[in-house]
Design an enzyme around this catalytic site. Structure first.
Site, PDB file in Angstrom:
ATOM      1  N   LYS A 177      19.515 -22.133  27.774  1.00 11.09           N
ATOM      2  CA  LYS A 177      20.082 -23.488  27.712  1.00 11.09           C
ATOM      3  C   LYS A 177      20.189 -24.023  29.137  1.00 11.09           C
ATOM      4  CE  LYS A 177      23.094 -21.854  23.961  1.00 11.09           C
ATOM      5  NZ  LYS A 177      24.477 -21.473  23.600  1.00 11.09           N
ATOM      6  N   LEU A 220      28.386 -19.078  20.383  1.00 12.14           N
ATOM      7  CA  LEU A 220      29.343 -17.969  20.187  1.00 12.14           C
ATOM      8  C   LEU A 220      30.523 -18.047  21.171  1.00 12.14           C
ATOM      9  CD1 LEU A 220      29.985 -15.250  18.724  1.00 12.14           C
ATOM     10  CD2 LEU A 220      28.779 -14.136  20.610  1.00 12.14           C
ATOM     11  N   ASP A 221      30.239 -17.736  22.443  1.00 18.79           N
ATOM     12  CA  ASP A 221      31.307 -17.667  23.445  1.00 18.79           C
ATOM     13  C   ASP A 221      31.944 -19.040  23.639  1.00 18.79           C
ATOM     14  OD1 ASP A 221      30.917 -14.931  24.109  1.00 18.79           O
ATOM     15  OD2 ASP A 221      29.212 -15.465  25.356  1.00 18.79           O
TER      16      ASP A 221
HETATM   17  P1  B16 Z   1      25.799 -11.958  28.114  1.00 15.45           P
HETATM   18  P2  B16 Z   1      27.174 -18.582  24.566  1.00 15.45           P
HETATM   19  C1  B16 Z   1      26.955 -17.319  26.912  1.00 15.45           C
HETATM   20  O1  B16 Z   1      27.222 -17.315  25.547  1.00 15.45           O
HETATM   21  C2  B16 Z   1      28.227 -17.474  27.744  1.00 15.45           C
HETATM   22  O2  B16 Z   1      28.781 -18.761  27.566  1.00 15.45           O
HETATM   23  C3  B16 Z   1      27.900 -17.271  29.185  1.00 15.45           C
HETATM   24  O3  B16 Z   1      29.078 -17.368  29.962  1.00 15.45           O
HETATM   25  C4  B16 Z   1      27.231 -15.897  29.380  1.00 15.45           C
HETATM   26  O4  B16 Z   1      26.868 -15.703  30.728  1.00 15.45           O
HETATM   27  C5  B16 Z   1      25.990 -15.833  28.491  1.00 15.45           C
HETATM   28  O5  B16 Z   1      26.361 -16.050  27.152  1.00 15.45           O
HETATM   29  C6  B16 Z   1      25.288 -14.495  28.597  1.00 15.45           C
HETATM   30  O6  B16 Z   1      26.100 -13.523  28.021  1.00 15.45           O
HETATM   31  O7  B16 Z   1      26.089 -11.526  29.509  1.00 15.45           O
HETATM   32  O8  B16 Z   1      26.761 -11.368  27.080  1.00 15.45           O
HETATM   33  O9  B16 Z   1      24.359 -11.761  27.718  1.00 15.45           O
HETATM   34  O10 B16 Z   1      28.280 -19.483  25.025  1.00 15.45           O
HETATM   35  O11 B16 Z   1      25.786 -19.182  24.679  1.00 15.45           O
HETATM   36  O12 B16 Z   1      27.450 -17.960  23.212  1.00 15.45           O
HETATM   37 MG    MG Z   2      29.572 -21.106  24.719  1.00 19.80          MG
END
Ligand code: B16
Ligand code: MG
Length: 218
Positions: free
Chosen positions: A146, A11-12
Site C-alpha cells: 500500500k 487488520l492492524d
Molecule cells: P508485519 P495492516 C500493517 O498491517 C501495519 O499497519 C504496519 O504497521 C506493519 O508494518 C505492516 O502491517 C507489516 O506488518 O511486520 O507484521 O509483516 O495495517 O496493513 O493490517
Molecule cells: Mg492498518
C-alpha cells in the site's frame, strides 16, 4: 458483471489494536540506534510494509546501514513484535468489529482481509475470527505494498467482486489511498483529520450503524 459485494478489512488498527505493539518493537530498534521515535513518527508506518518501515526510521535518523544490518534489525523487530502476540486472544479485537462481521455474514456478504502484515493469519487464528473470512490476502501474498492497490484488488478478485463493488475499511493513509486508486469505496476507521481522503470516516466500528452497512449492501 455480477453484483457481488466484497467487504475488505485491513487488520492492524482496524480489527485489532496491534499498532501499539508495532510501535514498541520499532521504538526499541530506533532507540538502540539513538533515533528518537515518537507516536507521530509511528503514524508514518501504519499500513506500510516491514521493510519500508525500517527505511523510514533509518531516514529519520539519517543512518546508513548495510543490507546485513538491516536484515538483523528486521528480524529483531519481528521477534519482539511476535513476543507481544504470544498471549493474544479475542479480548484484543477492537470494539464493534465482531457485530459488524456477524451482520455481514448474516446478510450473505463476502468478507475479505487485505493487510500488509506477514503475521495476519496467526492473528486471525488467535483471536478466533478466521472463519468469518472468505479470502485472506496479506503481506505474504503481494509484491507491491500500500498505497499500491494490489492487496485490495487481489482480495476482491478472490471473492469475485468488481472493484467498484468493494468496500475497504482502513486506518492508514496509505491504505485509504490504495482503496481510492483501486476505485473502491474507502471507509476510514480512526481520526478524521488523518483520514480525510476516505469517502466515509468513523472513529470506530461502534459508531457505524446497521443502516450504513445495509445501504452499502443494496
Ligand atoms: P508485519 P495492516 C500493517 O498491517 C501495519 O499497519 C504496519 O504497521 C506493519 O508494518 C505492516 O502491517 C507489516 O506488518 O511486520 O507484521 O509483516 O495495517 O496493513 O493490517
Ligand atoms: Mg492498518
Amino acid at each position: 458483471m455480477n453484483n457481488i459485494k466484497a467487504f475488505i478489512f485491513d487488520l492492524d488498527g482496524v480489527i485489532v489494536d496491534t499498532a501499539k505493539y508495532h510501535y514498541l518493537a520499532w521504538k526499541k530498534i530506533a532507540n538502540s540506534l539513538d533515533i528518537d521515535f515518537t507516536h507521530e513518527h509511528n503514524e508514518l508506518l501504519k499500513g506500510v510494509s516491514r521493510v519500508r518501515s525500517l527505511d523510514i526510521i533509518l531516514d529519520l535518523g539519517k543512518v546508513d546501514a548495510t543490507q546485513e544490518q538491516k536484515d538483523q534489525w528486521l528480524f529483531q523487530k519481528n521477534e519482539d513484535y511476535l513476543s507481544f502476540l504470544v498471549d493474544m486472544d479475542a479480548s484484543e479485537i477492537l470494539p464493534g468489529v465482531v457485530p459488524v462481521l456477524e451482520f455481514l455474514k448474516e446478510k450473505g456478504q463476502k468478507i475479505a482481509l487485505g493487510s500488509a502484515s506477514k503475521n495476519a493469519r496467526p492473528i486471525l487464528e488467535k483471536t478466533g475470527i478466521a472463519s468469518f473470512f472468505d479470502a485472506i490476502v496479506d503481506g505474504n501474498d503481494v509484491s507491491n505494498a500500500k498505497p499500491d492497490p494490489e492487496v485490495f484488488l487481489t482480495a476482491a478478485r478472490l471473492v469475485n467482486a468488481a472493484p467498484e463493488n468493494a468496500i475497504v475499511f482502513e486506518d492508514s493513509v496509505a491504505g485509504i489511498q490504495a482503496a481510492n486508486i483501486a476505485n473502491m469505496i474507502s471507509v476510514g476507521i480512526g481520526d478524521a483529520a488523518t483520514l480525510h481522503g476516505a469517502k466515509y470516516i468513523f472513529t470506530d466500528f461502534t459508531a457505524m450503524d446497521e443502516n450504513f452497512l445495509a445501504q452499502l449492501i443494496e
